[in-house]
Design an enzyme around this catalytic site. Structure first.
Site, PDB file in Angstrom:
ATOM      1  N   LYS A 116      -7.003  14.301   5.123  1.00  0.00           N
ATOM      2  CA  LYS A 116      -6.767  13.062   5.971  1.00  0.00           C
ATOM      3  C   LYS A 116      -6.945  13.817   7.343  1.00  0.00           C
ATOM      4  O   LYS A 116      -7.125  12.763   8.464  1.00  0.00           O
ATOM      5  CB  LYS A 116      -5.657  12.314   5.747  1.00  0.00           C
ATOM      6  CG  LYS A 116      -5.529  11.746   4.353  1.00  0.00           C
ATOM      7  CD  LYS A 116      -4.281  11.017   4.381  1.00  0.00           C
ATOM      8  CE  LYS A 116      -3.985  10.551   2.739  1.00  0.00           C
ATOM      9  NZ  LYS A 116      -4.506   9.103   2.577  1.00  0.00           N
ATOM     10  N   LYS A 159      -5.513  -2.851   7.020  1.00  0.00           N
ATOM     11  CA  LYS A 159      -4.380  -3.621   7.561  1.00  0.00           C
ATOM     12  C   LYS A 159      -4.841  -3.566   9.096  1.00  0.00           C
ATOM     13  O   LYS A 159      -4.402  -4.747   9.797  1.00  0.00           O
ATOM     14  CB  LYS A 159      -3.136  -2.836   7.404  1.00  0.00           C
ATOM     15  CG  LYS A 159      -2.646  -2.884   5.760  1.00  0.00           C
ATOM     16  CD  LYS A 159      -1.598  -1.924   5.482  1.00  0.00           C
ATOM     17  CE  LYS A 159      -1.570  -1.567   3.800  1.00  0.00           C
ATOM     18  NZ  LYS A 159      -0.695  -0.566   3.393  1.00  0.00           N
TER      19      LYS A 159
HETATM   20  C1  OAK Z   1      -1.689   9.554  -5.872  1.00  0.00           C
HETATM   21  C2  OAK Z   1      -1.413  10.116  -7.032  1.00  0.00           C
HETATM   22  C3  OAK Z   1      -2.579  10.683  -8.044  1.00  0.00           C
HETATM   23  C4  OAK Z   1      -3.792   9.796  -7.599  1.00  0.00           C
HETATM   24  C5  OAK Z   1      -3.961   9.023  -6.515  1.00  0.00           C
HETATM   25  C6  OAK Z   1      -3.066   8.954  -5.775  1.00  0.00           C
HETATM   26  C7  OAK Z   1      -3.123   8.015  -4.588  1.00  0.00           C
HETATM   27  O1  OAK Z   1      -1.957   7.696  -3.883  1.00  0.00           O
HETATM   28  N1  OAK Z   1      -4.382   7.822  -4.233  1.00  0.00           N
HETATM   29  C8  OAK Z   1      -4.521   6.718  -3.346  1.00  0.00           C
HETATM   30  O2  OAK Z   1      -4.684   5.388  -3.591  1.00  0.00           O
HETATM   31  C9  OAK Z   1      -5.057   4.438  -2.859  1.00  0.00           C
HETATM   32  C10 OAK Z   1      -5.078   3.144  -3.402  1.00  0.00           C
HETATM   33  O3  OAK Z   1      -6.125   3.177  -4.345  1.00  0.00           O
HETATM   34  C11 OAK Z   1      -6.262   4.734  -2.029  1.00  0.00           C
HETATM   35  O4  OAK Z   1      -6.516   3.700  -1.301  1.00  0.00           O
HETATM   36  C12 OAK Z   1      -6.312   6.071  -1.427  1.00  0.00           C
HETATM   37  O5  OAK Z   1      -7.547   6.457  -1.031  1.00  0.00           O
HETATM   38  C13 OAK Z   1      -5.863   7.006  -2.482  1.00  0.00           C
HETATM   39  O6  OAK Z   1      -5.864   8.539  -1.981  1.00  0.00           O
END
Ligand code: OAK
Length: 770
Positions: free
Chosen positions: A512, A621
């Site tokens: 990020k 947001k």
């Molecule tokens: C966390 C653990 C394992 C796999 C994914 C995540 C996660 O938080 N991913 C996030 O999900 C969001 C909702 O879809 C996306 O907006 C983010 O880009 C993504 O990093």
């Protein structure tokens, strides 16, 4: 509500859930923030509540502020579920959410001397007034033990003889929709010792140990794992997964059986969304229940599984793809491991027929990973068992098809879809930015956009209107004042309202690139210091705001937080720089902090290395709130560009297809001199802690700049300069801001959920009679 819809026959029900950052997520709840303000707005009783409270001598706003955040998730993934629950309720879909009722949510971040410390978040300290404990809704969840072969009606079958049983007790959290009588339910499970006593231990006098062992059951739902991306193969975590999956499925199947004698209609009535791989044991559990307990044939059960599950993945990072060591799974859930092997055997046989004996490919696609630690690949399991595999933005989906799950895409192209994420305008405008909400309604002449977000586009017509500009600027200024007061109260730093409020708030992660932001702030500081006094008048003042939690074991992320504080210490105390530049770290970033910061931001940063952010929802947001975006073409920003046009944001950086070649190049060939200079300042101890920051510097120089901070630095600085230039022309800036809000309709979770309902779940709204 859901019971109605099931018995109506025509409408299928969708069960989605989230165990915050793991388990079977999705449309449920992760980080949900506060409940009161959202609920009274959705119920349309905010003013009545405020009146009633004032008669009792309380102020509504003050009271609402007292509520703590329910932090039952880690970040974007969990908060997405909360937005989708709001949309499901508002759009009258028959849906349930499931999750775990952790006693300790995501840790509280405390900063001491610039270092992050974690404190437990015992959010249930004073009880949770919004939940309803369902003492009569509880299910036994089993673990460990052995599997024995038995013969039943002449047929051999497997019988699991569990070694431990824990009780899952339901706590219901109603989620009211906006402008509808529909309310859906988020059911959270708490672990309790089961009702059976181990008489042998009691009789042998080991009373204390017997009680302590029973008490241990409660640890299953005691704490949320705070690291959402790396999986350490911990038994407790796997126990949480299965506890959640087993209890939720028992609940769903029990409700189904209330109205049906057999499972023929199961796929007609039930849709289960695997929100990432955390709940993917559910596919195995459904097989187990149907085959071992309901005595369906394997093929019949498999047919059902393949029709009810769909899978959404939320990452492109290989380290975030869950793998469970076979030894661990086999000891905790012996029967499930057998079933996984059987599913994999069938899959491999089918695959051989399709691709022949290409052993390399077969082993890549296998659910079982051979290697030093033999493991189960949960993503492969989920893809094999689901009828649909969704990405969370178009770019993400392309990466899934061409890189992450390329082999699977070639095998089953029809399974791959995408549903770009969205956020709910109810929480992110109506609740958190009431003055902007009133202004939008005034200019559109209706509040209908709160349910029908496409109406927001109507603001485009007034984007150049001088009166709207005046009112828009006033709303933004008041929000900035609120944020400035918070900053002063929290950090003691007084910031100028004329400065550009430039915000980057999200989990701290190398991809990020908060470090890129901090290095550019150092560059800005260095430029100001080296300027003639007369030139300084041209500098656009900035308040740089950074916030986010680092996973407790993530050293690099923790160093980035410390660097941010060290740089802030220097800049904020440099009288020579004064209001031209301030750097603020907002501690303990959570939903409530976001609700305060987002409406007050002029500029927000979404600067991940292209190809790393699956979607991103923070950007949506900010966009809704009329904040301009400084971004890379990554995840959903690519689609934001299409909606509002490149000219209304500040884009920079390598494109996704350029990244692999750039990684090959040596850093010295691609990083500009300014970059080397700022890194040198950190290395030389300009901000103290020279030794401590050495590894951070090493990580972005030489050949180790994996996230391409050096090669993106020059174009990042250009984008920053473009933002400065635009900010000077406040009318232009305001127009861009209005166009951002006007173009944000596509990023409402209402759109995402409607898309899922139509193309993945096959459900229709189920309106409540008035
Ligand atoms: C966390 C653990 C394992 C796999 C994914 C995540 C996660 O938080 N991913 C996030 O999900 C969001 C909702 O879809 C996306 O907006 C983010 O880009 C993504 O990093």
């Amino acid at each position: 509500m859901i019971l109605n819809s099931i018995s109506r026959g025509k409408t299928q029900s969708v069960y989605t859930s989230c165990l915050s950052s793991f388990l079977w997520h999705s449309l449920a709840f992760g980080i949900s923030g506060r409940s009161l303000s959202n609920s009274v707005i959705n119920l349309g009783i905010r003013d009545q509540c405020a009146d009633a409270l004032s008669q009792l001598g309380f102020e509504y706003e003050v009271l609402a502020e007292q509520e703590g955040d329910a932090a039952l998730g880690n970040g974007g993934l969990a908060r997405l579920s909360a937005c989708q629950m709001d949309s499901l309720a508002t759009l009258d879909y028959p849906a349930w959410g499931y999750g775990l009722r952790y006693q300790y949510g995501l840790f509280r971040q405390v900063i001491l001397d610039g270092f992050q410390h974690e404190q437990p978040d015992y959010w249930l300290n004073f009880g949770n007034p919004w939940e309803i404990e369902r003492v009569h809704v509880s299910y036994p969840v089993k673990f460990y033990g052995t599997v024995e072969e038995e013969t039943l009606n002449g047929k051999s079958c497997q019988v699991w003889l569990p070694g431990e049983t824990v009780e899952a007790v339901a706590y219901d959290n109603p989620i009211p929709g906006y402008g509808t009588r529909n309310t859906i339910n988020l059911r959270l499970w708490a672990a309790k010792p089961d009702g059976q006593y181990d008489m042998e231990s009691y009789n042998t006098g080991d009373y204390i140990n017997a009680v302590v062992n029973r008490q241990r059951a409660e640890t299953i739902s005691s704490v949320l794992y705070p690291d959402d991306r790396s999986h350490q193969g911990k038994e407790l975590r796997l126990k949480q997964h299965y506890f959640f999956v087993s209890a939720s499925l028992q609940d769903i199947i029990r409700r189904f059986k209330d109205g049906h004698n057999n499972f023929d209609d199961f796929p007609e009535k039930i849709a289960l969304q695997l929100n990432d791989t955390h709940p993917s044991l559910a596919v195995v559990e459904v097989m187990r229940v149907l085959v071992d307990e309901e005595h369906l044939g394997w093929d019949q059960a498999w047919n059902i599984v393949c029709k009810i599950f769909s899978f959404t993945t939320h990452t492109v990072l290989p380290e975030a793809l869950e793998k469970i060591p076979v030894d661990l799974l086999g000891s905790l859930l012996p029967r499930h491991l057998q079933i996984i092997y059987d599913i994999n055997f069938n899959f491999m046989e089918e695959l051989k027929k399709r691709i022949g004996l290409d052993f390399n490919r077969l082993s890549q696609m296998s659910i079982v990973e051979e290697g030093a630690v033999k493991s189960i690949r949960m993503a492969n399991l989920s893809i094999v068992c689901s009828h649909t595999v969704n990405g969370v933005s178009r770019m993400h989906s392309e990466l899934l098809k061409t890189r992450v799950f390329k082999d699977f895409y070639e095998l089953w192209p029809h399974k791959f879809q995408y549903k770009t994420n969205g956020v709910t305008q109810r929480r992110w405008i109506v609740v958190s930015n009431p003055s902007l909400c009133a202004l939008i309604s005034k200019w559109l002449g209706t509040e209908a956009w709160i349910r029908d977000i496409d109406l927001l586009i109507g603001l485009q017509e007034f984007a150049a209107d001088a009166d709207l500009h005046q009112e828009w600027k006033m709303v933004r200024k008041v929000n900035k004042m609120r944020l400035a007061e918070y900053i002063e109260a929290m950090s003691g730093v007084k910031v100028s309202l004329d400065a550009m409020f430039d915000v980057q708030i999200k989990r701290i992660h190398e991809y990020k690139r908060q470090l890129l932001n901090i290095l550019s702030i150092i560059h800005r500081y260095d430029c100001i210091k080296n300027m003639e006094k007369t030139q300084r008048r041209k500098v656009v003042p900035r308040v740089c705001i950074v916030g986010g939690k680092a996973a407790p074991g993530y050293e690099v992320a923790k160093k980035i937080i410390k660097l941010c504080h060290a740089v802030a210490e220097k800049i904020n105390n440099d009288a020579d720089v004064g209001d031209l530049l301030k750097l603020i770290f907002v501690p303990d970033y959570n939903v409530s902090v976001a609700e305060l910061v987002i409406p007050g931001a002029d500029l927000s940063q979404h600067i991940s290395t292209a190809g790393h952010e699956a979607s991103g929802t923070g950007c949506m947001k900010f966009l809704m709130n009329g904040c301009l975006l400084l971004a890379t073409a990554d995840g959903s920003t690519v689609e934001i560009i299409e909606e509002i046009g490149e000219e209304n944001m500040f884009l920079f950086g390598a494109k996704v297809h350029e990244v692999p070649a750039l990684r090959e190049k040596s850093s010295d060939d691609k990083a500009p001199l300014q970059f080397s200079r700022v890194v040198r300042m950190v290395r030389d101890g300009h901000f103290g802690f020279k030794d401590y920051f050495k590894s951070l510097c090493d990580g972005v120089e030489g050949d180790s700049d994996f996230y391409l901070l050096g090669s993106d630095f020059a174009s990042y600085l250009e984008a920053q300069a473009a933002a400065d230039k635009a900010f000077v022309d406040q009318e232009k800036w305001t127009q861009m801001s209005i166009l951002s809000t006007a173009g944000s309709g596509r990023f409402s979770s209402d759109r995402t959920v409607e898309d899922y309902a139509e193309t993945t779940w096959g459900i229709e709204p189920c309106t409540c009679p008035s």
